[in-house]
Structure formats: C-alpha cells, structure tokens
Design an enzyme around this catalytic site. Structure first.
Site, PDB file in Angstrom:
ATOM      1  CG  HIS A  97      -1.876   1.174   1.304  1.00 47.09           C
ATOM      2  ND1 HIS A  97      -1.552   2.407   1.725  1.00 47.09           N
ATOM      3  CD2 HIS A  97      -3.415   0.832   1.011  1.00 47.09           C
ATOM      4  CE1 HIS A  97      -2.654   2.945   1.780  1.00 47.09           C
ATOM      5  NE2 HIS A  97      -3.842   2.057   1.310  1.00 47.09           N
ATOM      6  CB  CYS A 116      -3.747   3.306  -1.608  1.00 47.58           C
ATOM      7  SG  CYS A 116      -4.886   4.648  -1.338  1.00 47.58           S
ATOM      8  CG  ASP A 149       0.341  -2.619   6.173  1.00 48.85           C
ATOM      9  OD1 ASP A 149      -0.672  -2.578   6.872  1.00 48.85           O
ATOM     10  OD2 ASP A 149       0.389  -1.833   5.074  1.00 48.85           O
ATOM     11  CD  GLN A 191      -7.035  -4.831   3.796  1.00 48.34           C
ATOM     12  OE1 GLN A 191      -7.936  -5.497   4.240  1.00 48.34           O
ATOM     13  NE2 GLN A 191      -7.173  -3.634   3.457  1.00 48.34           N
ATOM     14  CE  LYS A 217      -7.545  -0.385   5.910  1.00 52.08           C
ATOM     15  NZ  LYS A 217      -8.256   0.097   4.752  1.00 52.08           N
TER      16      LYS A 217
END
Ligand code: PMP
Length: 424
Positions: free
Chosen positions: A141, A382, A218, A221, A244
C-alpha cells in the site's frame, strides 16, 4: 456425563463463544439494514473500511454520555475512569495480538500514522545513514512506500523491492539477493488489499533475522480476518487500523518490540509524552507514552477495545471459514462470467477479489452497480505499483467481511451481468 450444574457453569463462562450465524450477526450491524437507491445495501468494500456493530457504537455513546474526561491528568473520578477504560483497551490490544507487554502497544491514528511514526523516528535516530536500504514488496500500500521516501529523502535511502509473479505471489526466493550490508529494515504487507494475497511473512521474518535485520509487518488487512500472534511471528513491528476491524476511524496501533521502541526518539512532542520540561531541555516519558503526544482519541481507543471484545465473542476460526466460503463461492461465480479476469490468483488468499471486465472501465462497473445498492471499490486501491505490474489503470474490487452472505455474492454476479448487458 455433565450434570445441570456443570452446564450452568459453562453458560456463565464469559469466555464461552457465540455460535456463528451470519443472519443473526447482521442484526448487530445497524447499517446493513438500510436501503441505498431503494435497494438493500450490499456492502462489499470491507478492505477499505468495515461497518461497526452496535456494541462498538454503544461504547462511543457510553463514553461521551457518561465518562468523558481527559486522561492521565486528573485526580478526579471521571478522569480516573476514562484513564482506566483507555488503559484497559490497551491491555485488550496487547492480548489480541499477544504482545509481550502493554507498553509495546502505541495508540496512533491508524496504520498510515504508525508507519510515518517509525519512518520519522528511524530517520532521526541515526539508525538510517547515507546509502541505507529498506526492502519492501511490489504489492505494498502507498502507506508503506511514501513515508520511507519522505523521511529518508535527505539521506538518499533506497527502496529495494521484492517482486511478485503473475498470480500475485511474492517471489521470496529473491529476498536473499536483495539483502546486503546496507539493508536496515524489511517492511512488508501481511495481506495485500489489492490482490488478497496472504504473504509468507513468517518465512520473510526468518530470512531477515538470519541477517540481523528487523521486520515491520503491515497487518491492516490481516487483523480483521485472522488471529495474529506477534510473538509467534517474531515480527519486530506490526501496524494496523481500527476502522478495518469494526472499530471507529482515527484509531490504530503500532506494536514494536521494547528493544527497538526504547531506543527510538519521540515522533511528536507535547503534553503526556514528557517527564520534565524546561527552556533548556526536556526529558521524555517511558513507553508507551513517549510516542503518544497530546490528547489522544480516547473514545476511539475504548471503542477499539469493544471491537476486540466483539471479535473475541466468536470462535474466530468460524468467522474465517465463513469468509473463505464467500471467497471460494465468489471466485467460482466470477470466473464463469465471460470477459471477466481476476487480478490476484495466489494460492493463499483472503476474501478480497480484484477483477476487470474486458471493454468496460472499472469506474463504469462501480457506478452502475451502485444503482443496485452494491458498494464495490474501483480504482488503484493505493497500490499504483500493483496496477503498473498488470498494466492496468484500475480494477474493481469486492472485499468480504464475516457479515456478508452467499445471497449478496449472487446479487453481485447479477449486477455484473446487468453491467455487461448495458455495454453490449
Ligand atoms: N496498509 C494496507 C494494506 C491497507 O489496506 C491500508 C488501507 N487501505 C493501509 C495500509 C492504510 O490504512 P489507513 O488509511 O487506515 O491508515
């Protein structure tokens, strides 16, 4: 054989999990019963942000109605109550990702701020020097590309990139070749928001650690979909956004091993992060407060704790199985649509499906399907380097949460056929 007394104990056990029933679960999310363009909302943009259950909305209401005060400052009842709720949310996050200590949990605005914090502090710390290199992947991202470029601009730091293959799987066999004496950090996405790929972060961490290089994951998700254990993964940093994972916007987490966070300088200065201040010199608080300048998003932190309680009220494997069933069913149905191509066909995927349809711009797909109340994402997500890899300006993307249903997937397919018919 269990007697009735035993059964009562089991029923009263606060750790007992609710049986997952998607139709019952949907009742927890008020927004899912609204109409859009006169049709029931079908929300398929969960990779961008998730909807909020009443339990989370209620915790915001409760806080602002009865508990609002600034934290860590007052000796009066309300301030102590708010501080206790906020710090207990930190403990919930610690348990949720199994950090070693609550002081390794830093509240931030979201994954983007967490990475900016690290990039800025690393650059200031002298950890990066002229010619240092950071390894990222081709499917990051923008939040895991741009902060490094901005923070390290003056040092001329180079990003080196782990490529992915045509299925959207990282070619981690290339990682050892990318590592050299200048490599300071490996920073990779756990699950790609554009391709749905679940990356082999454990293997990446192993290779990086063999070379004494720290790893940032990261997890934006991954936390909404799967249980994460940062000690088991042995990542050095882990970041994610509350919104999220069914919590409000404006709250997120930076996890870091004490070993690193202790050595890094503060990101921002101000109230709450100081120990002493004089015009000559100021000294800073210990972790986690050193990185938490100013009045934080108190209600957001508490509501993130409520979102964790909500997730923990289920057997998370049941949620995951439901999302997998949606992914498999939707993949099969989408593949049967003529002219439709799925972008991102990795063997291990989360419930995110990017696709294109021959001769139809993704924006047209998104706009037309919206008239049926279906919220699909269209754009570059993104992740411009991912789009560049496939030679595409954009894709359409359906991303599922555990409250989505098979019937909603059927409506999506029907909507797509309608779009194709209009263009023919
Ligand atoms: N990383 C990934 C993989 C994401 O999907 C996102 C959000 N789309 C981010 C980082 C940034 O999250 P936020 O905008 O909440 O900071």
């Amino acid at each position: 054989m269990k007697n009735t007394a035993d059964s009562a104990i089991i029923l009263n056990d606060s750790t007992a999990k609710k049986k997952f029933d998607v139709y019952r679960v949907r009742e927890d999310f008020p927004i899912l019963s609204r109409l859009v363009n006169g049709k029931p909302l079908i929300y398929l943009d969960n990779a961008a942000t998730t909807q909020k259950p009443s339990q989370v909305i209620e915790s915001l209401h409760q806080y602002y109605s009865y508990e609002n005060a600034n934290i860590h400052r007052g000796l009066y009842f309300l301030s102590e109550l708010a501080t206790e709720s906020y710090e207990s949310a930190r403990l919930k996050v610690k348990e949720f990702i199994n950090a070693m200590s609550a002081s390794e949990i830093i509240f931030v605005r979201g994954a983007t701020e967490a990475i900016n914090l690290l990039a800025t502090s690393f650059a200031r710390s002298g950890f990066f020097t002229q010619g240092s290199e950071i390894i990222v992947s081709e499917m990051e991202h923008h939040a895991n590309i741009v902060p490094w470029q901005i923070a390290a601009e003056s040092l001329g730091i180079k990003l080196r990139v782990i490529p992915f293959n045509e299925n959207g799987e990282l070619m981690i066999e290339k990682l050892p070749e990318l590592i050299n004496k200048n490599t300071k950090l490996v920073s990779v996405v756990h699950i790609s928001n554009a391709l749905g790929t679940i990356n082999p972060v454990r293997e990446i961490i192993r290779i990086a650690h063999e070379n004494a290089i720290p790893v940032l994951v990261d997890g934006s998700q991954s936390v909404p979909h799967m249980p994460v254990d940062v000690q088991d993964l042995d990542c050095d940093f882990f970041v994610f956004s509350g919104h999220k994972m069914f919590a409000p916007t404006g709250i997120g987490i930076l996890y870091g091993k004490t070993l690193y966070l202790d050595k890094l300088p503060p990101y921002q200065g101000g109230g709450d992060m100081i120990r002493t201040v004089s015009f000559e010199k100021s000294t800073f608080e210990d972790l986690p407060h050193k990185f938490e300048a100013g009045t934080p998003n108190i209600a957001g932190g508490i509501a993130l704790g409520s979102a964790i309680d909500y997730l923990n009220s289920f057997d998370r494997m049941e949620l995951l199985q439901h999302e997998d069933a949606l992914l498999n069913y939707a993949t099969e149905k989408l593949l049967s649509v003529r002219g439709l191509r799925i972008i991102g066909t990795a063997k291990t995927k989360a419930s995110v499906i990017s696709f294109i349809i021959e001769g139809i711009h993704p924006y047209d797909i998104g706009t037309i399907i919206d008239t049926d109340g279906i919220a699909l994402r269209t754009g570059h997500h993104c992740t411009q380097p991912v789009m560049k890899h496939f030679g595409l300006p954009a894709t359409a993307r359906a991303s599922f949460a555990f409250y989505n249903t098979i019937e909603e997937v059927d409506s999506l397919i029907k909507g797509i056929h309608k779009v194709i018919k209009m263009f023919n």
